[in-house]
Design a protein around this motif. Structure first.
Motif, PDB file in Angstrom:
ATOM      1  N   GLY A 364       0.825  -1.197   0.000  1.00  0.00           N
ATOM      2  CA  GLY A 364       0.000   0.000   0.000  1.00  0.00           C
ATOM      3  C   GLY A 364       0.854   1.239   0.000  1.00  0.00           C
ATOM      4  N   SER A 365       0.395   2.280  -0.727  1.00  0.00           N
ATOM      5  CA  SER A 365       1.251   3.442  -0.962  1.00  0.00           C
ATOM      6  C   SER A 365       0.487   4.752  -0.799  1.00  0.00           C
ATOM      7  N   PHE A 366       1.262   5.831  -0.684  1.00  0.00           N
ATOM      8  CA  PHE A 366       0.698   7.179  -0.670  1.00  0.00           C
ATOM      9  C   PHE A 366       0.171   7.575  -2.046  1.00  0.00           C
ATOM     10  N   ASP A 367       0.421   6.772  -3.077  1.00  0.00           N
ATOM     11  CA  ASP A 367      -0.129   7.080  -4.396  1.00  0.00           C
ATOM     12  C   ASP A 367      -1.567   6.596  -4.548  1.00  0.00           C
ATOM     13  N   SER A 368      -2.195   6.208  -3.421  1.00  0.00           N
ATOM     14  CA  SER A 368      -3.608   5.783  -3.389  1.00  0.00           C
ATOM     15  C   SER A 368      -3.840   4.508  -4.185  1.00  0.00           C
ATOM     16  N   THR A 369      -2.887   3.589  -4.118  1.00  0.00           N
ATOM     17  CA  THR A 369      -3.060   2.289  -4.761  1.00  0.00           C
ATOM     18  C   THR A 369      -2.574   1.175  -3.847  1.00  0.00           C
ATOM     19  N   VAL A 370      -3.119  -0.011  -4.090  1.00  0.00           N
ATOM     20  CA  VAL A 370      -2.610  -1.253  -3.516  1.00  0.00           C
ATOM     21  C   VAL A 370      -2.218  -2.138  -4.683  1.00  0.00           C
ATOM     22  N   ARG A 371      -0.976  -2.557  -4.716  1.00  0.00           N
ATOM     23  CA  ARG A 371      -0.508  -3.446  -5.781  1.00  0.00           C
ATOM     24  C   ARG A 371      -0.332  -4.852  -5.227  1.00  0.00           C
ATOM     25  N   LEU A 372      -0.682  -5.831  -6.044  1.00  0.00           N
ATOM     26  CA  LEU A 372      -0.629  -7.237  -5.669  1.00  0.00           C
ATOM     27  C   LEU A 372       0.479  -7.924  -6.452  1.00  0.00           C
ATOM     28  N   TRP A 373       1.237  -8.789  -5.753  1.00  0.00           N
ATOM     29  CA  TRP A 373       2.406  -9.440  -6.341  1.00  0.00           C
ATOM     30  C   TRP A 373       2.367 -10.934  -6.062  1.00  0.00           C
ATOM     31  N   ASP A 374       2.770 -11.714  -7.060  1.00  0.00           N
ATOM     32  CA  ASP A 374       2.803 -13.172  -6.943  1.00  0.00           C
ATOM     33  C   ASP A 374       4.229 -13.602  -6.585  1.00  0.00           C
ATOM     34  N   LEU A 375       4.424 -13.959  -5.314  1.00  0.00           N
ATOM     35  CA  LEU A 375       5.755 -14.367  -4.883  1.00  0.00           C
ATOM     36  C   LEU A 375       6.132 -15.741  -5.418  1.00  0.00           C
ATOM     37  N   GLY A 376       5.142 -16.564  -5.719  1.00  0.00           N
ATOM     38  CA  GLY A 376       5.435 -17.891  -6.246  1.00  0.00           C
ATOM     39  C   GLY A 376       6.089 -17.858  -7.601  1.00  0.00           C
ATOM     40  N   SER A 377       5.855 -16.793  -8.345  1.00  0.00           N
ATOM     41  CA  SER A 377       6.459 -16.671  -9.681  1.00  0.00           C
ATOM     42  C   SER A 377       7.579 -15.648  -9.691  1.00  0.00           C
ATOM     43  N   GLY A 378       8.132 -15.361  -8.533  1.00  0.00           N
ATOM     44  CA  GLY A 378       9.277 -14.468  -8.463  1.00  0.00           C
ATOM     45  C   GLY A 378       8.936 -13.017  -8.239  1.00  0.00           C
ATOM     46  N   GLY A 379       7.659 -12.690  -8.019  1.00  0.00           N
ATOM     47  CA  GLY A 379       7.294 -11.309  -7.734  1.00  0.00           C
ATOM     48  C   GLY A 379       6.647 -10.585  -8.894  1.00  0.00           C
ATOM     49  N   THR A 380       6.004 -11.305  -9.796  1.00  0.00           N
ATOM     50  CA  THR A 380       5.311 -10.648 -10.902  1.00  0.00           C
ATOM     51  C   THR A 380       4.041  -9.974 -10.394  1.00  0.00           C
ATOM     52  N   GLU A 381       3.627  -8.908 -11.081  1.00  0.00           N
ATOM     53  CA  GLU A 381       2.456  -8.164 -10.638  1.00  0.00           C
ATOM     54  C   GLU A 381       1.181  -8.917 -10.985  1.00  0.00           C
ATOM     55  N   GLN A 382       0.274  -9.010  -9.992  1.00  0.00           N
ATOM     56  CA  GLN A 382      -0.986  -9.730 -10.165  1.00  0.00           C
ATOM     57  C   GLN A 382      -2.168  -8.804 -10.353  1.00  0.00           C
ATOM     58  N   GLY A 383      -2.111  -7.639  -9.785  1.00  0.00           N
ATOM     59  CA  GLY A 383      -3.271  -6.765  -9.889  1.00  0.00           C
ATOM     60  C   GLY A 383      -3.021  -5.410  -9.271  1.00  0.00           C
ATOM     61  N   LEU A 384      -3.979  -4.507  -9.511  1.00  0.00           N
ATOM     62  CA  LEU A 384      -3.890  -3.145  -9.013  1.00  0.00           C
ATOM     63  C   LEU A 384      -5.245  -2.723  -8.470  1.00  0.00           C
ATOM     64  N   ILE A 385      -5.267  -2.212  -7.251  1.00  0.00           N
ATOM     65  CA  ILE A 385      -6.480  -1.695  -6.627  1.00  0.00           C
ATOM     66  C   ILE A 385      -6.296  -0.203  -6.410  1.00  0.00           C
ATOM     67  N   ARG A 386      -7.233   0.576  -6.942  1.00  0.00           N
ATOM     68  CA  ARG A 386      -7.162   2.022  -6.793  1.00  0.00           C
ATOM     69  C   ARG A 386      -8.082   2.465  -5.658  1.00  0.00           C
ATOM     70  N   THR A 387      -7.527   3.217  -4.728  1.00  0.00           N
ATOM     71  CA  THR A 387      -8.313   3.778  -3.634  1.00  0.00           C
ATOM     72  C   THR A 387      -8.465   5.275  -3.854  1.00  0.00           C
ATOM     73  N   LYS A 388      -9.145   5.937  -2.932  1.00  0.00           N
ATOM     74  CA  LYS A 388      -9.370   7.369  -3.082  1.00  0.00           C
ATOM     75  C   LYS A 388      -8.488   8.213  -2.172  1.00  0.00           C
ATOM     76  N   ALA A 389      -7.590   7.534  -1.442  1.00  0.00           N
ATOM     77  CA  ALA A 389      -6.693   8.260  -0.542  1.00  0.00           C
ATOM     78  C   ALA A 389      -5.478   7.380  -0.253  1.00  0.00           C
ATOM     79  N   ALA A 390      -4.490   7.968   0.415  1.00  0.00           N
ATOM     80  CA  ALA A 390      -3.276   7.227   0.756  1.00  0.00           C
ATOM     81  C   ALA A 390      -3.619   6.004   1.604  1.00  0.00           C
ATOM     82  N   VAL A 391      -2.952   4.892   1.311  1.00  0.00           N
ATOM     83  CA  VAL A 391      -3.175   3.642   2.032  1.00  0.00           C
ATOM     84  C   VAL A 391      -2.188   3.584   3.194  1.00  0.00           C
ATOM     85  N   LEU A 392      -2.735   3.515   4.412  1.00  0.00           N
ATOM     86  CA  LEU A 392      -1.905   3.605   5.611  1.00  0.00           C
ATOM     87  C   LEU A 392      -1.726   2.273   6.332  1.00  0.00           C
TER      88      LEU A 392
END
Length: 580
Positions: A364-392
């Protein structure tokens, strides 16, 4: 963490030998003596209730198992908890019953935490006593004395690097005694307070520093303190003063740095150059490593993933998430920096929080997104969730991902679907700073000085408590909630049938924000922006085993499989793990 007994087969064989072949007769003096209460894990009044049937295996012959069951239980109380759980059941069925005795485990836990402590803090129903005892014994074995050992090693490192008394005094002398000025400053007041703690009188510390300054002026050509004297008497007196001053200055400097008082020879001063070489202290049960530099800004969050404490994720204000292999080499190694295709960095704002479930990692980031990563495949990106404010703050559950954001909301996401948002909850009047949950409840803390509990199954808020401070970190398991606030205090709550009940507040020595907390049945770890990490037994009040002092603020921690990792304000990640 390493277990106290590693060779299970040898323990089983040893117990077999005593059980089947070595009757416990009065062949030695020790067998005729009554054990003293302070030597036993169980107190003399802690026998099993006579109303309970004793599974005394009297038919096993005149060996260990022919003893009364109460005595067998007392003998077992001397063994490490891990041995009672893993070894005794393999010896015979009767000894296996020892690990099923809840009373014995409770008495063992009471011995570990102390008779005046309350344990557990939360509900006692279905509490895992054996696991709690195993964890507490391992925590004591690994951490008791770790802080003192680190302090001694730091002192020896300074000595090996040639940082003598004169060098340290040259850098910090004006602060210790203000010998270059007439007015004492704040540093002197701090030294005096520390000196009182160590048994020194403040006037003596000040006098040592003033005498040292006078000696330096004399060496620079200034007039001597006592006027003119004969040359021989001057030299003799100067030698005596110098010897006394060196001893005093060494003591003052070491008091200031909290490394203790220098050893003094009885009836005379200590000359550091003539001090006999001290043998090195035995290494502690844990080794401390600093991961190679991988960030260029403060590390805000850290998370151990994979279930074995072998892989560590770190999120930083440099907008990146790094993955580390803690088992590669002696210092660990950077696996990769997470980032989707076309991204210069993992996020477009500060990475503030991390959470994981199985092989899935969320950042989770101050850019108002949550990014999802697949550790089983070495850390490839799985998805993106957009929020309306910084994720704390984030919390990954078996079915959903929870996110607390700056816009006062707790959001529930199902990461398996294309439109992941399930529900947004408005439980607070200010930013949501910490989250904890299980399959039944969501507990959140906010900057509005409240903590709220939400019933996931009923889909409604249950309770909101008003506090005198706001919570920054939180851990929830086994009906207990532990949290740290902005004043350095710890708070404990119990959760029973949807009711959130405050238990107590504890001052464990933190003086600023409690930025991280981890609790399990037998462990409690806390860290703070006051540059300390503390390890406790999770009783009320907590029993602090170790305090580690860091060179920068500590922004978060993670514990897994006995491995501790911290996020540091000086752009690094530090790890403590079992020594090989």
């Amino acid at each position: 963490m390493s277990e106290p007994h590693n060779n299970v087969e040898e323990q089983v064989a040893e117990l077999d030998r005593h059980t089947d072949c070595q009757p416990l007769g009065p062949s030695t003096q020790e067998s005729n003596e009554t054990p003293r209460p302070e030597q036993l894990w169980l107190s003399p009044a802690s026998y099993l209730s006579s109303a309970e049937p004793s599974p005394s295996p009297s038919g096993e012959g005149s060996a260990l198992l022919s003893l009364p069951w109460e005595m067998v239980a007392r003998i077992a109380s001397h063994l490490p908890a891990q041995c009672v759980i893993t070894v005794l059941p393999r010896v015979c069925h009767a000894l296996g019953n020892v690990c099923k005795d809840s009373t014995a485990w409770q008495l063992r836990a009471r011995r570990l935490t102390g008779p005046r402590a309350c344990f557990p803090v939360g509900p006692r129903d279905n509490f895992d006593w054996p696991t709690a005892c195993v964890e507490m014994e391992q925590l004591i074995t690994c951490w008791a004395g770790q802080g003192e050992w680190a302090t001694r090693e730091a002192e020896r490192d300074r000595e090996r690097q040639g940082d003598g008394v004169g060098g340290e005094r040259g850098a910090e002398g004006p602060e210790v005694g203000d010998v270059q000025g007439e007015k004492p400053g704040k540093a002197q007041a701090g030294v005096e307070a520390l000196a009182q703690e160590a048994g020194f009188v403040p006037e003596e510390v000040r006098q040592v520093a003033l005498e040292d300054g006078e000696r330096e002026r004399h060496q620079d050509g200034g007039p001597p303190a006592g006027g003119r004297q004969k040359e021989g008497e001057q030299r003799q007196e100067a030698d005596m003063v110098e010897e006394r001053e060196e001893r005093g200055v060494m003591e003052a400097i070491e008091v200031e740095e909290r490394v203790g008082v220098a050893e003094r020879q009885e009836g005379g001063a200590v000359d550091r150059e003539r001090e006999p070489a001290r043998s090195p202290s035995p290494p502690p049960a844990l080794e401390h490593i600093s991961l190679p530099s991988g960030h260029i800004a403060e590390v805000n969050s850290v998370l151990l993933v994979g279930g074995e404490g072998a892989v560590c994720a770190s999120g930083s204000r440099d907008r990146n998430v790094n993955l580390w292999n803690l088992r590669e080499g002696s210092k660990g190694a950077l696996l990769r920096t997470l980032g989707g295709q076309g991204l210069f960095s993992t996020h477009l704002g500060w990475v503030w929080c991390l959470a994981s479930r199985d092989n899935q990692l969320a950042s989770g980031s101050f850019d108002s997104t949550v990014r999802l990563w697949d550790l089983g495949s070495g850390g490839t990106e799985q998805g993106l969730i957009r929020t309306k404010a910084a994720v704390l703050c984030l919390s990954f559950q078996s079915d959903v991902l929870l996110a607390g954001t700056y816009d006062k909301k707790v959001s529930i996401y199902d990461t398996r679907v294309a439109e992941p948002l399930v529900k947004s909850l408005r439980l607070h009047g200010n930013a949501v700073l910490c989250l904890a949950a299980n399959e039944n409840y969501i507990i959140s803390g906010s900057k509005d000085h409240t903590v709220a509990i939400y019933d996931r199954r009923a889909g409604k808020p249950l309770q909101k408590l008003q506090l005198s401070s706001y919570l920054l970190s939180m851990c929830y398991s086994g009906g207990e909630v532990w949290a740290g606030d902005n004043r350095g205090m710890l708070h404990s709550f119990s959760v029973n049938s949807g009711a959130l009940r405050p238990v107590s507040q504890f001052d464990v020595g933190h003086t600023s924000l409690v930025t991280g907390i981890h609790r399990s049945p037998g462990t409690l770890y806390t860290c703070s922006s006051d540059r300390t990490i503390k390890v406790h037994l999770p009783c009320a009040p907590p029993r602090t085993l170790c305090t580690l002092r860091h060179q920068a603020s500590v922004n978060g921690l993670s514990v897994e499989a006995g491995v501790l990792a911290i996020a540091s304000g000086d752009m690094c990640v530090e790890v403590w793990k079992a020594r090989k």
